[in-house]
Structure formats: structure tokens, C-alpha cells
Design a protein around this motif. Sequence first.
Motif, PDB file in Angstrom:
ATOM      1  N   CYS A 193       0.834  -1.215   0.000  1.00 19.40           N
ATOM      2  CA  CYS A 193       0.000   0.000   0.000  1.00 19.40           C
ATOM      3  C   CYS A 193       0.868   1.264   0.000  1.00 19.40           C
ATOM      4  O   CYS A 193       0.546   2.252  -0.675  1.00 19.40           O
ATOM      5  CB  CYS A 193      -0.916   0.007   1.217  1.00 19.40           C
ATOM      6  SG  CYS A 193      -2.204  -1.251   1.184  1.00 19.40           S
ATOM      7  N   LEU A 197       0.908   4.456  -2.733  1.00 18.24           N
ATOM      8  CA  LEU A 197       0.769   5.860  -2.356  1.00 18.24           C
ATOM      9  C   LEU A 197       1.943   6.688  -2.885  1.00 18.24           C
ATOM     10  O   LEU A 197       1.761   7.825  -3.350  1.00 18.24           O
ATOM     11  CB  LEU A 197       0.667   5.989  -0.842  1.00 18.24           C
ATOM     12  CG  LEU A 197      -0.592   5.391  -0.195  1.00 18.24           C
ATOM     13  CD1 LEU A 197      -0.493   5.461   1.321  1.00 18.24           C
ATOM     14  CD2 LEU A 197      -1.844   6.116  -0.690  1.00 18.24           C
ATOM     15  N   SER A 233      -5.288   7.481   1.598  1.00 18.04           N
ATOM     16  CA  SER A 233      -4.921   6.570   2.696  1.00 18.04           C
ATOM     17  C   SER A 233      -5.920   6.657   3.839  1.00 18.04           C
ATOM     18  O   SER A 233      -6.208   5.639   4.509  1.00 18.04           O
ATOM     19  CB  SER A 233      -3.517   6.907   3.196  1.00 18.04           C
ATOM     20  OG  SER A 233      -3.491   8.162   3.864  1.00 18.04           O
ATOM     21  N   LEU A 238      -5.887   2.851   5.154  1.00 21.95           N
ATOM     22  CA  LEU A 238      -4.668   2.060   4.918  1.00 21.95           C
ATOM     23  C   LEU A 238      -3.743   2.137   6.127  1.00 21.95           C
ATOM     24  O   LEU A 238      -3.500   3.214   6.687  1.00 21.95           O
ATOM     25  CB  LEU A 238      -3.951   2.575   3.670  1.00 21.95           C
ATOM     26  CG  LEU A 238      -4.755   2.525   2.361  1.00 21.95           C
ATOM     27  CD1 LEU A 238      -3.910   3.049   1.204  1.00 21.95           C
ATOM     28  CD2 LEU A 238      -5.224   1.106   2.073  1.00 21.95           C
ATOM     29  N   ARG A 242       3.181   6.703   9.029  1.00 22.38           N
ATOM     30  CA  ARG A 242       2.829   8.115   8.864  1.00 22.38           C
ATOM     31  C   ARG A 242       3.853   9.003   9.570  1.00 22.38           C
ATOM     32  O   ARG A 242       4.639   8.535  10.392  1.00 22.38           O
ATOM     33  CB  ARG A 242       1.414   8.384   9.384  1.00 22.38           C
ATOM     34  CG  ARG A 242       0.353   7.550   8.639  1.00 22.38           C
ATOM     35  CD  ARG A 242      -1.058   7.914   9.051  1.00 22.38           C
ATOM     36  NE  ARG A 242      -2.019   7.005   8.421  1.00 22.38           N
ATOM     37  CZ  ARG A 242      -2.554   7.180   7.224  1.00 22.38           C
ATOM     38  NH1 ARG A 242      -2.226   8.261   6.527  1.00 22.38           N
ATOM     39  NH2 ARG A 242      -3.406   6.306   6.732  1.00 22.38           N
ATOM     40  N   PRO A 367       1.243  10.099   4.929  1.00 21.45           N
ATOM     41  CA  PRO A 367       2.037   8.861   4.802  1.00 21.45           C
ATOM     42  C   PRO A 367       3.494   9.176   4.491  1.00 21.45           C
ATOM     43  O   PRO A 367       3.792  10.032   3.641  1.00 21.45           O
ATOM     44  CB  PRO A 367       1.382   8.132   3.625  1.00 21.45           C
ATOM     45  CG  PRO A 367       0.046   8.778   3.444  1.00 21.45           C
ATOM     46  CD  PRO A 367       0.204  10.193   3.895  1.00 21.45           C
TER      47      PRO A 367
END
Length: 529
Positions: A193, A197, A233, A238, A242, A367
Motif C-alpha cells: 500500500c 501511495l 490513505s 490504509l 505516517r 504517509p
Amino acid sequence: MDALLGIQDDGDPPFMSEVLSMRFAGFQQTFSRDLLASLVVFLVALPLCMGVAIASGMPPAKGLVTGIIGGLVVGFLAGSPLQVSGPAAGLAVLVFELVSQHGIAALGPVLILAGIIQVAAGFARLGAWFRVTSPAVVYGMLSGIGILIVLSQIHVMLDATPQAAGLANLLAYPQALTSALKQWSGEGSSGGCALLLGLITIAIMWTWDKKRPHSLRFLPGALLGVTAATLISLILGLEVNRVDVPSNLGDAIDFVGLSELALLANPALLMSAIALAFIASAETLLSAAAVDRMHQGPRSDFDRELFSQGIGNFLCGLVTALPMTGVIVRSSANVQAGAKTRLSAILHGVWLLAFVVALPFVLTAIPVASLAGVLVYTGFKLADPSVISSLKRYGRAPQLVYVVTAVTIVCTDLLTGVLVGFILSLIQLAVMASRLKINIVYDPEDESQAELRMTGVATFLKVPKLSRALDKIKPGTTLHVPLDNLRYIDHACMELLEDWERSHQADGCQLVIGHWALKRRLEGATHKT
């Protein structure tokens, strides 16, 4: 002064109220432009400050502290009014190596010493000398830095930890990618994931650079990419790494104590401080020169700019933040947004401070992979292969310097690569400076008369070549040696010519040297022969 204020002299001095009114009107006009430009620069700087910190192996808040100091302090003192200072991707590799080898505690003392060096250089008026750097070395350095940033930040895009060296990062890709893709088989990794991103961020930045409407040119692609990735996100829930930003900015400040300053007894840290001061100064002043070409306003004072950067890095060292330079990305955004004075750079620091103090929870939603995507995109732009073709018009030597500098940085470290580049540039300079073209031309009407034509620089390095040419002179020749086409001739070559005449007098040879031309060349006389 009246002319500067736009006041006509009709014989009577203007009323003070009229003068103040005109000044206030001028301030209002520039203030509105500076205000808008500062907001644009703030939007550009916000993701970059955090991204550069992550690429440097430091907490994101450290990059924000440097950006704030760059705006509030350096923006006020700067010798280049429209240049914006803050953490730069160009120093991320050096900081990452320093922190990896010696720990975060060593960064503060190194920055303090580097700042002192820059301040001293500014007082000594050495600003222009920091720009005496071969473009091939500078471009090679930026390219090598760009490659290293890409190699390290792709790991961050996978929610993995980058290695300490470029080649190590390259070799670790298969394992990192395999681990990231395991997320799709339900093994709990967040790398899959995170990679998506990061790729979304890069795609948005690239598309915005290519298709951006002219009316929205002030919006930075990095901000749009990070915002989109953050919203995606959050909407999809997700589970990815971060940004970790403290709720209190004071928690990001680590003051340097005497125990940390004692680390400067390590010679390796002294060399790091010198390297950091030089690279930061060169990057700043090259950026300032580029900014001057973008606008018609006041030109940069390089010595004052060097001094202000030294103050900024000294303060960053005191609080153990990231090093700063004048940054071309933020500076160009500042000029393009219509900034007129240094107020824009100062205000961008105000907005950074206000955002971090009032809205830290917004930053914690970003993120890390998205910020890494910003740095990957920036790294690709730094490692621009088109530079090779642009250097082609200057010959193959600059291309070689560029490639060797970049490859050495990737394979070893930044300092070694830059030193190798400088050495190659000096070798190139020595070769160019010692070039000598020699021709012997006989008079077609009188074979006893010949001319030794030399073009270039005649030094002791060319004694063998000159000796071989003299050996071909026919007996009984009167050899004329004009010196007008020589930039310089040293005593070794002159003694060789005189020795040739003495040893060949028995063969009827004579030597006629253009002594007046030689005198003019050695003594700097201006009369013509």
C-alpha cells in the motif's frame, strides 16, 4: 532621493505626509505580492522540509525547524533578497552518512562549526570564490546526490529502512520488494500500500508539471501529490507508516551541550564540517546566481548571503536541526509567484511556524511513503542525464568529469566523489594550459630561412616535443622564433632554444628570437613591436 520616490522637484520640498503616503502606497503594492508569494513558497516548502529530513535519516520535525530558521532569520539577513533558504536535498546524503556513522548527537557540533566557517568566509569576502567550481563537478555532484536519494527513498516508499550506502540500497531491493508484496498475501506488511501511495504522488507531480494550467501555476505539484495520497490513505483506512511530529515544537529541539561539542575532537567530524560548509556554500551561491537571472530586482550580495547562511547553520546546529542552503526550487517558486522583497521569504517562515504550532495533527496524517515519493521525483530531476549532452559542446573532458564524479559519489561517498571531480578538473586544466602546437615552416624562396611557429603555452612539460622539432632543423638554417602566438614561455624552453643555437653553430645555424614580444609578455608592457 526624490527621484527614487517618484516626486517631482518644483522648487518646494514635499510635505512629510505626502512622502509617507507615497511610501505606504509602495509598501502596500509590494506587500500584497510578497504575501501571495510567501503562501506559495510555504506550500512548496512544507512537504519538502519533512521529505528532506526523512531522506537525511532525521525526524521530520527537524526539517521544519530548519525551514522556520531559514525563513525568519536567514530571510531577514540574506544577501539575496528573493532567495529562500531551508533544508536541501543536496545535503541529505551527507547528513545521512554523518548520522549513520556518528549518531544524531554529532550533527549539532558539525553544523555549528560549518556555520562559523561560513560566517568567517563571508567576513573575508570569499563569496565569489565559492562559485569558482567547475560546472561539470557541480552537475556531477547533483546527479550523484539525485541517484543516491532515489536509491534510498524507494526503500522508504516500501515502508522499509534504507541502507547506509547507495550500492547497498540497490542490492537490498529484491528483498525489500518481496517483503512489500507479501502484503497482498495477507502477511501483514504495509509495503504494498505504501508503494502505491508513493507512485500516486509521483504520478500527480509529473502530470501537474506537464499539464498544469497557467492560471494555477502557483500551486506546487508536491503539495497536490501529498494531499491526494493522504486523503486516499485516510478514506481507505490504509495501515501505513505516517509522519511522526511532536505536538509541541519544543520537543523537536535538542540544544547542544559541552559534551556534544567535545565530539569535534574527532578529525572525521572536522572534515565533515569543512565539507558541509563548502558544499552548502557552493550550492547556495550557485542558486543565488540563478535567482538573479530570473528577475530584474536587486542583485545578490554573495558575501552577505554567505554570512547569513553561516548564521542560519550555526543556529540550526545549536538546536540539532538539519543544515540549510539557498534552495533553487523554493526560490524559483518565490520569483514566479511575484515576490518583490525579502518579506516573502520571512513570511514563509511565519506560516511554517504557525502551521506546526496550530495544526500538528494534520502533519501526522501524511504517509511517509508519499513524502518519499516527492524525494524520488526530486532525485530523478537532479540526476538529469540531458546534462551530458549539454556538456558535449565543451568537449569530452567535462563529460568524463561529470560521469566519474557522479559514479564515485554513488559507489563511495559524497566527499570522495567531489574530491575526485576536483582533481580531474585540475588535471583537465593543467592539460589545457600546457597545450603547445609547433610547426616549422621554411621560406619557399630561401631554404636557409625557417620559422618555428609555436601556439599555446610553452612550459617544461613540452621540452621533449620542442626538442624533437629542433632536431629536424636542417644545417645552415637561420631559425626565426616569433613569440606573438604564445601565451607564456618558461625558462626551460628558452634554455633549450639557446642550447640548440650553441650546439648547432658549427653547422651554420642561427637563432633569432622575438625578444620584444617576450619582454612584453613577461613584463606586461603595452607597446607593440
